[in-house]
Motif scaffolding. Structure first.
Motif, mmCIF file in Angstrom:
data_model
loop_
_atom_site.group_PDB
_atom_site.id
_atom_site.type_symbol
_atom_site.label_atom_id
_atom_site.label_comp_id
_atom_site.label_asym_id
_atom_site.label_seq_id
_atom_site.Cartn_x
_atom_site.Cartn_y
_atom_site.Cartn_z
ATOM 1 N N GLN B 31 34.196 43.369 36.393
ATOM 2 C CA GLN B 31 32.903 43.205 36.869
ATOM 3 C C GLN B 31 32.653 41.911 37.916
ATOM 4 N N ASN B 32 32.072 42.103 38.895
ATOM 5 C CA ASN B 32 31.699 40.864 39.739
ATOM 6 C C ASN B 32 32.907 39.940 40.282
ATOM 7 N N ARG B 33 34.017 40.648 40.358
ATOM 8 C CA ARG B 33 35.001 40.114 40.805
ATOM 9 C C ARG B 33 35.506 40.749 42.114
ATOM 10 N N VAL B 34 36.421 40.043 42.837
ATOM 11 C CA VAL B 34 36.851 40.661 43.952
ATOM 12 C C VAL B 34 38.543 40.761 43.619
ATOM 13 N N SER B 35 38.806 41.904 43.722
ATOM 14 C CA SER B 35 40.204 42.257 43.239
ATOM 15 C C SER B 35 41.063 42.784 44.806
ATOM 16 N N ALA B 36 41.983 42.191 45.011
ATOM 17 C CA ALA B 36 42.600 42.749 46.252
ATOM 18 C C ALA B 36 44.067 43.376 45.604
ATOM 19 N N ILE B 192 31.407 40.186 51.851
ATOM 20 C CA ILE B 192 32.243 40.592 50.617
ATOM 21 C C ILE B 192 32.146 39.403 49.656
ATOM 22 N N LEU B 193 32.189 38.124 50.095
ATOM 23 C CA LEU B 193 32.067 37.212 48.960
ATOM 24 C C LEU B 193 30.634 37.012 48.459
ATOM 25 N N GLU B 194 29.756 37.397 49.311
ATOM 26 C CA GLU B 194 28.145 37.355 49.045
ATOM 27 C C GLU B 194 27.883 38.813 48.119
ATOM 28 N N LEU B 195 28.487 39.942 48.356
ATOM 29 C CA LEU B 195 28.236 41.144 47.734
ATOM 30 C C LEU B 195 28.951 41.024 46.053
ATOM 31 N N LYS B 196 29.967 40.272 46.043
ATOM 32 C CA LYS B 196 30.449 39.998 44.737
ATOM 33 C C LYS B 196 29.455 39.757 43.581
ATOM 34 N N LYS B 197 28.531 38.876 44.009
ATOM 35 C CA LYS B 197 27.257 38.639 42.938
ATOM 36 C C LYS B 197 26.885 39.920 42.181
ATOM 37 N N THR B 200 31.162 45.119 41.533
ATOM 38 C CA THR B 200 32.719 45.048 41.347
ATOM 39 C C THR B 200 33.395 45.239 42.750
ATOM 40 N N ILE B 201 34.176 44.499 43.127
ATOM 41 C CA ILE B 201 34.745 44.960 44.349
ATOM 42 C C ILE B 201 36.422 45.022 44.331
ATOM 43 N N VAL B 202 36.841 46.073 44.935
ATOM 44 C CA VAL B 202 38.232 46.387 45.199
ATOM 45 C C VAL B 202 38.471 46.480 46.472
ATOM 46 N N ILE B 203 39.534 45.568 47.239
ATOM 47 C CA ILE B 203 39.694 45.500 48.491
ATOM 48 C C ILE B 203 41.371 45.826 48.723
#
Ligand SMILES: Nc1ncnc2c1ncn2[C@@H]1O[C@H](COP(=O)(O)OP(=O)(O)OP(=O)(O)O)[C@@H](O)[C@H]1O
Ligand SMILES: [Mg+2]
Lengths: 281, 253, 300
Positions: B31-36, B192-197, B200-203
């Motif tokens: 949650q609330n992390r960017v995973s690449a 994307i960095l802003e949205l991570k607040k 949950t982001i998967v890129i």
């Protein structure tokens, strides 16, 4: 050297074919226009026929053709579009697709007069609609159904898959995607197909011979159960019935020109629309 | 900082017909992390993330084994509605694919299909989403122009706005910058960095610098297998696996 | 719970079923047509006998006793169709070759719509044109007793079927890969040789499909032949005899046939035969084009 001569001869033959084809197209349009223009005037377009078809106008036939065409499209468009949507959007099993595609192809090949026989038996007699706008429209509608389906299918297939994916990814249901996304995007293509079908329906004679058309009505049809005059049938009737062949031929020229203009306008419109759409994609 | 599991893939195998493209993948996204997700072309990255919003359901003749959990619920379970899953898991595609509608309609579409009828709240939501996607200033005077007239970068941000409007909890990005110029790429990365607040982001990305710049965790996929997964910093500086190191140093891919 | 199935699913399934049922409308109509023709057509087969009906040489449906031999009508159709085929194959395939192989981009952009316009002209207009312009012209030119004969019918019908043949053949030609042509030209063949030996054979099945569909169109065409072929229900001996093909017989006589009488059934029997002929043509065309698509690796 011999090769060169054969080639020139061959190319000349091909050139000859296309020129002959164009010559006939030109001849038809020329003769119908020149002779038709002599009789077409405001009265011709707006009056009912008089004196056993030798005077007056052809307004009821124009109106009749309009009703028949409108009715046919009204019947075949929803049905054809639904069929195309099923085939393109609901990805049925391949044997189902094959059965339906075969039916469509074969229906498209049925001679127009056979549709007339079918309409006569089923709509005129069995359902008791009589010789009427309703029977004629339904018969014509069945006849153009394959064309409407193919046009709709083509238009739906041209909608990029990415639109569907984007819509579904937003949580739209399959039905919402189809209704709000895919069909609107395909609409211009579908319309083009419908316009082409209008041209086809308006000009057909054989299916309405026994199901809708009549030689002469005193006025305009007052319900869907009325017999109607129709432009194509009127031309036929003028040339084969009646007692004043010369006068009638003149009127038939007028009728043909009106029909020709109608059909050519409609198909030119469709061709132009389609080229625009292709250019956009 | 503690990491809460949002999505979990367990023992996932995936097949196109007879061809297996994913092998036994176990992976968690927080949650609330960017995973690449990185890896050479054709290794199955897109196939993998499309499992999380069940996009692969649309492709016939495919088969999945294993489980995918969203908030500990099996998204392929019997009583689960795929439409609801897709509302919670948004997706931004490789090629910007705005609808052939106006800018406004592109964003309001998702709201309408989700049953929101009130004009006022739709409008508010549209503005808010465009604002969050850092697009509002550029399009506020042309909301009713066709979205197809926007530049590639603007189109992609519109697609992000469209996605934000339906308030997903997870956003999947499949190479969102692949067809964009460096400046647009920059702005999307910042976004994307802003949205991570909030999400949950998967890129998925081909671009390792990009992964290094924006992600907290990185997974390296190779030939359908998960080779390595860990905090981005660690994976990039001291990879555990030899294959990862080779890939990072440009020996292949 | 937030993931469970919505209430709307039932509604969507209903839509799906509505579409599925509509999709079968074509099949329904096709079956309906078949049944209708059999029910209304079979009685005459029983009454006259299969052989006598098909091969009887006399068609006097309104005489007493009446003769229901449809052989002259079949022959009428055969003559007119064969004639039309000659016209539409030569001109149609020729035009397709011209458009695809010789015409430049600009010419093509004009010629293709022209062909479509030719296709859009209603058959009644062709019939009328044939009757008032072509028939008298041919009568004078060749010194015939009447211009309304199989020859005129074939000519007009051929022109009518031409767009069908031309556009399908043109499609087939445009599918021939460029590399075929380049390979042949590189071997020193000139353009004509390349066309005859490489391009036409490569598009062969597409062109055959075109011809069969054109033929099917010619067999089924009604109004044109009704107006132009002269309408004599006798077995023709030359192209300049008047004939009465099957379609025009139905169109011309249904009005006077007593509903439910022998004549009425006989006309349906003709319809049935027509239907079967065109059905077979279509199946053949479909089979060829499917094989062809498989060969080219195109989808179904
Ligand atoms: N619809 C499909 N049918 C059959 N095979 C497919 C399909 N889509 C993808 N594949 C195959 O599955 C494998 C994985 O594809 P995928 O698109 O997931 O790779 P990717 O890692 O996203 O690659 P890229 O970086 O090029 O986008 C590839 O070998 C591809 O050829
Ligand atoms: Mg990919």
């Amino acid at each position: 050297m011999k090769n060169k001569i054969t080639q020139n001869l061959g190319f000349f033959l091909l050139f000859f074919s296309i020129i002959t084809t164009l010559f006939f197209l030109g001849a038809i349009i020329y003769f119908i226009s020149v002779n038709g223009l002599k009789v077409i005037n405001w009265e011709f377009l707006t009056q009912v026929p008089r004196k056993g078809m030798t005077e007056g106008g052809i307004a009821p036939a124009i109106v009749g053709t309009f009703y028949l065409t409108f009715g046919a499209i009204l019947f075949s468009l929803p049905l054809g579009l639904a069929c195309a949507i099923y085939l393109c959007e609901y990805s049925p099993k391949s044997y189902v697709v094959n059965i339906i595609r075969m039916s469509i192809n074969n229906l498209a090949g049925v001679p127009s007069v056979v549709f007339g026989l079918f309409g006569l038996t089923v709509f005129v007699k069995f359902f008791g609609f009589g010789v009427s706008i309703l029977s004629g429209s339904l018969t014509l509608g069945i006849m153009v159904l394959p064309q409407i389906i193919s046009a709709s299918q083509e238009a739906l297939l041209a909608v990029p898959q990415s639109y569907r994916e984007a819509s579904l990814a937003l949580g739209a249901t399959h039905w919402q995607t189809t209704k709000k996304m895919v069909v609107p995007a395909a609409l211009p293509g579908i319309l083009t197909g419908v316009i082409l079908s209008i041209g086809r329906v308006a000009g057909e004679t054989a299916p309405i011979l026994f199901t809708a058309a009549t030689y002469y009505t005193r006025g305009y049809p007052d319900s869907v159960f009325s017999e109607v005059m129709a432009l194509p049938y009127h031309i036929y009737a003028l040339m084969t019935e009646g007692t004043h062949p010369e006068k009638q031929t003149e009127i038939a020229y007028g009728c043909s020109l009106v029909l020709l203009i109608l059909v050519l306008l409609v198909s030119t419109l469709a061709i132009v629309l389609r080229q625009r759409q292709r250019g956009e994609l | 900082m503690n990491n809460e599991v949002k999505i979990k893939a367990k023992n996932v195998n995936f097949y196109y017909g007879n061809k297996q493209v994913l092998e036994n993948i176990d992976l968690e996204f927080y949650q609330n992390r960017v995973s690449a997700l990185i890896g050479p072309s054709g290794c199955g990255k897109s196939t993998f993330i499309r499992l999380f919003n069940r996009m692969n359901d649309l492709i016939s003749n495919t088969r999945m084994e294993g489980k995918i959990y969203l908030d500990n619920i099996d998204i392929n379970g019997k009583n689960v509605d795929v439409v609801k899953i897709r509302r919670l898991v948004g997706m931004v595609f490789q090629k910007p694919n705005p609808f052939p509608k106006t800018i406004y309609e592109n964003v309001s579409y998702g709201l309408e299909v989700n049953g929101i009828k009130d004009k006022k709240s739709i409008e508010e939501k549209v503005i808010e989403s465009l604002d969050r996607a850092a697009l509002w200033r550029e399009v506020k005077d042309r909301l009713h122009d066709s979205a197809l007239g926007l530049s590639g970068g603007q189109q992609q941000r519109l697609c992000i706005a469209r996605c934000l409007a339906v308030e997903p909890e997870v956003i999947l990005f499949d190479e969102p910058c692949a067809s964009l110029d460096p400046i647009s790429t920059r702005s999307i990365e910042e976004l994307i960095l802003e949205l991570k607040k909030y999400y949950t982001i998967v890129i998925v990305t081909h671009n390792m610098q990009q992964a290094a710049r924006i992600s907290d965790f990185t997974a390296f996929l190779y030939l359908g297998e998960l080779i390595e997964f860990g905090p981005t910093e660690k994976l990039f500086t001291v990879p555990k696996e030899k294959t990862t190191e080779e890939y990072l140093t440009g020996k292949f891919g | 719970m937030k993931f469970t199935i919505r209430a709307g699913v039932v509604k969507e399934n209903i839509y799906k079923w509505v579409f599925a049922v509509s999709a079968f409308a074509s099949l329904l109509f096709l079956v309906g047509i078949t049944i209708t023709l059999f029910i209304e057509g079979l009685p005459i087969f029983k009454e006259v006998g299969f052989f006598d009906l098909l091969f009887g040489k006399l068609w006097y449906p309104t005489y007493d006793p009446a003769d229901f031999g449809i052989f002259p009508l079949i022959m009428g159709t055969v003559w007119v169709t064969v004639g039309a085929l000659v016209v539409c194959v030569i001109l149609g395939v020729g035009s397709a070759l011209y458009i695809n192989e010789l015409a430049g981009k600009k010419q093509r952009a004009i010629l293709k719509p022209m062909i479509e316009i030719l296709a859009a002209i209603p058959s009644i207009v062709y019939g009328f044109f044939g009757m008032v312009i072509v028939a008298p012209f041919i009568q004078n030119l060749l010194g015939l007793p009447t211009g309304l004969c199989a020859f005129t019918g074939s000519l007009i019908l051929g022109i009518m079927a031409l767009p069908t043949v031309c556009s399908i053949a043109e499609d087939a030609l445009s599918f021939v890969p460029k590399s075929f042509r380049e390979a042949s030209l590189a071997l020193g063949a000139n353009r004509w040789q390349t066309m005859v030996r490489v391009v036409i054979p490569a598009a062969g099945s597409g062109i055959s499909t075109a011809i069969i569909l054109g033929m099917s169109r010619a067999v089924g065409e009604t109004m044109t032949v009704l107006m132009v072929t002269g309408g004599a229900a006798v077995i023709p001996h030359s192209f300049f005899d008047p004939v009465r093909p099957m379609t025009s017989t139905i169109a011309a006589e249904m009005g006077e046939a007593v509903m439910g009488g022998a004549h009425y059934h006989a006309l349906f029997a003709i319809g049935l035969i027509l239907f079967l002929i065109t059905f077979i043509f279509n199946v053949i065309a479909e089979t060829i084009s499917r094989k062809y698509r498989l060969k080219l690796g195109l989808s179904g």
